[in-house]
Motif scaffolding. Structure first.
Motif, PDB file in Angstrom:
ATOM      1  N   GLN A 189       0.835  -1.210   0.000  1.00  0.00           N
ATOM      2  CA  GLN A 189       0.000   0.000   0.000  1.00  0.00           C
ATOM      3  C   GLN A 189       0.862   1.251   0.000  1.00  0.00           C
ATOM      4  O   GLN A 189       0.619   2.200  -0.738  1.00  0.00           O
ATOM      5  N   ARG A 247      -9.103   3.617  -7.569  1.00  0.00           N
ATOM      6  CA  ARG A 247      -9.810   2.329  -7.449  1.00  0.00           C
ATOM      7  C   ARG A 247      -8.879   1.257  -6.881  1.00  0.00           C
ATOM      8  O   ARG A 247      -9.268   0.479  -6.020  1.00  0.00           O
ATOM      9  N   ARG A 286      -6.142   1.760  -5.045  1.00  0.00           N
ATOM     10  CA  ARG A 286      -5.873   2.110  -3.646  1.00  0.00           C
ATOM     11  C   ARG A 286      -7.011   1.641  -2.749  1.00  0.00           C
ATOM     12  O   ARG A 286      -6.782   1.037  -1.702  1.00  0.00           O
ATOM     13  N   LYS A 287      -8.257   1.897  -3.191  1.00  0.00           N
ATOM     14  CA  LYS A 287      -9.431   1.552  -2.393  1.00  0.00           C
ATOM     15  C   LYS A 287      -9.593   0.040  -2.270  1.00  0.00           C
ATOM     16  O   LYS A 287      -9.801  -0.489  -1.177  1.00  0.00           O
ATOM     17  N   GLU A 288      -9.477  -0.656  -3.389  1.00  0.00           N
ATOM     18  CA  GLU A 288      -9.650  -2.113  -3.374  1.00  0.00           C
ATOM     19  C   GLU A 288      -8.569  -2.787  -2.556  1.00  0.00           C
ATOM     20  O   GLU A 288      -8.848  -3.705  -1.787  1.00  0.00           O
ATOM     21  N   LYS A 319      -6.929  -1.557  -0.085  1.00  0.00           N
ATOM     22  CA  LYS A 319      -7.178  -1.262   1.328  1.00  0.00           C
ATOM     23  C   LYS A 319      -8.286  -2.172   1.872  1.00  0.00           C
ATOM     24  O   LYS A 319      -8.147  -2.763   2.949  1.00  0.00           O
ATOM     25  N   GLN A 320      -9.364  -2.285   1.106  1.00  0.00           N
ATOM     26  CA  GLN A 320     -10.489  -3.114   1.557  1.00  0.00           C
ATOM     27  C   GLN A 320     -10.102  -4.582   1.644  1.00  0.00           C
ATOM     28  O   GLN A 320     -10.402  -5.260   2.617  1.00  0.00           O
ATOM     29  N   LEU A 321      -9.444  -5.066   0.600  1.00  0.00           N
ATOM     30  CA  LEU A 321      -9.137  -6.490   0.528  1.00  0.00           C
ATOM     31  C   LEU A 321      -8.057  -6.929   1.500  1.00  0.00           C
ATOM     32  O   LEU A 321      -7.955  -8.103   1.837  1.00  0.00           O
ATOM     33  N   SER A 322      -7.264  -5.970   1.964  1.00  0.00           N
ATOM     34  CA  SER A 322      -6.209  -6.371   2.898  1.00  0.00           C
ATOM     35  C   SER A 322      -6.493  -5.889   4.316  1.00  0.00           C
ATOM     36  O   SER A 322      -5.592  -5.705   5.120  1.00  0.00           O
ATOM     37  N   ALA A 323      -7.770  -5.712   4.618  1.00  0.00           N
ATOM     38  CA  ALA A 323      -8.156  -5.191   5.925  1.00  0.00           C
ATOM     39  C   ALA A 323      -7.815  -6.152   7.070  1.00  0.00           C
ATOM     40  O   ALA A 323      -7.456  -5.719   8.151  1.00  0.00           O
ATOM     41  N   ARG A 324      -7.942  -7.473   6.852  1.00  0.00           N
ATOM     42  CA  ARG A 324      -7.667  -8.431   7.943  1.00  0.00           C
ATOM     43  C   ARG A 324      -6.576  -9.419   7.524  1.00  0.00           C
ATOM     44  O   ARG A 324      -6.855 -10.603   7.313  1.00  0.00           O
TER      45      ARG A 324
END
Ligand SMILES: [Fe+2]
Ligand SMILES: [Fe+2]
Length: 121
Positions: A38, A69, A71-73, A75-80
């Motif tokens: 990231q 897009r 950056r957002k994806e 971030k979301q996909l690597s949240a946990r």
């Protein structure tokens, strides 16, 4: 004025992004890889965007939207990261790899072409 040789950073950084994306599917998995990716992607996108702004690139906004897009994806996909199975990491890695390839051979190439043409004027 930006010189062609200065665009070498772009290839080098793309290679680094591919390496980090590949690390996502390696064992043992280092959760820090996702943060590193990231951070590195942000740095790379910001640099490309700064060049676009400096050159008044006509496709700048759609290109920035594509970066956003990603950056957002990411971030979301690597949240946990701690809960990610190998299968999940493999599909995430593949998804990011495909995205990056399409982006590099598509809009990044177009931008590169624009830089080369604006130098010849
Ligand atoms: Fe790029
Ligand atoms: Fe880009």
């Amino acid at each position: 004025m930006i010189k062609t040789s200065e665009l070498i950073w772009q290839d080098t950084q793309h290679q680094m992004l591919f390496r980090l994306i590949d690390d996502i599917r390696q064992e043992p998995f280092q959760v820090s890889v996702l943060e590193e990716l990231q951070y590195y992607a942000d740095h790379h996108f910001a640099l490309e965007e700064a060049y676009m702004e400096a050159l008044d690139y006509p496709q700048m906004f759609s290109h920035i939207r594509a970066h956003d897009r990603f950056r957002k994806e990411l971030k979301q996909l690597s949240a946990r990261p701690h809960e990610m199975s190998l299968a999940v990491r493999q599909s995430l890695s593949l998804f990011l790899e495909e995205w990056l390839k399409r982006h590099i051979f598509g809009v990044d190439k177009e931008f590169e072409q624009f830089v080369l043409e604006s130098e010849q004027k």
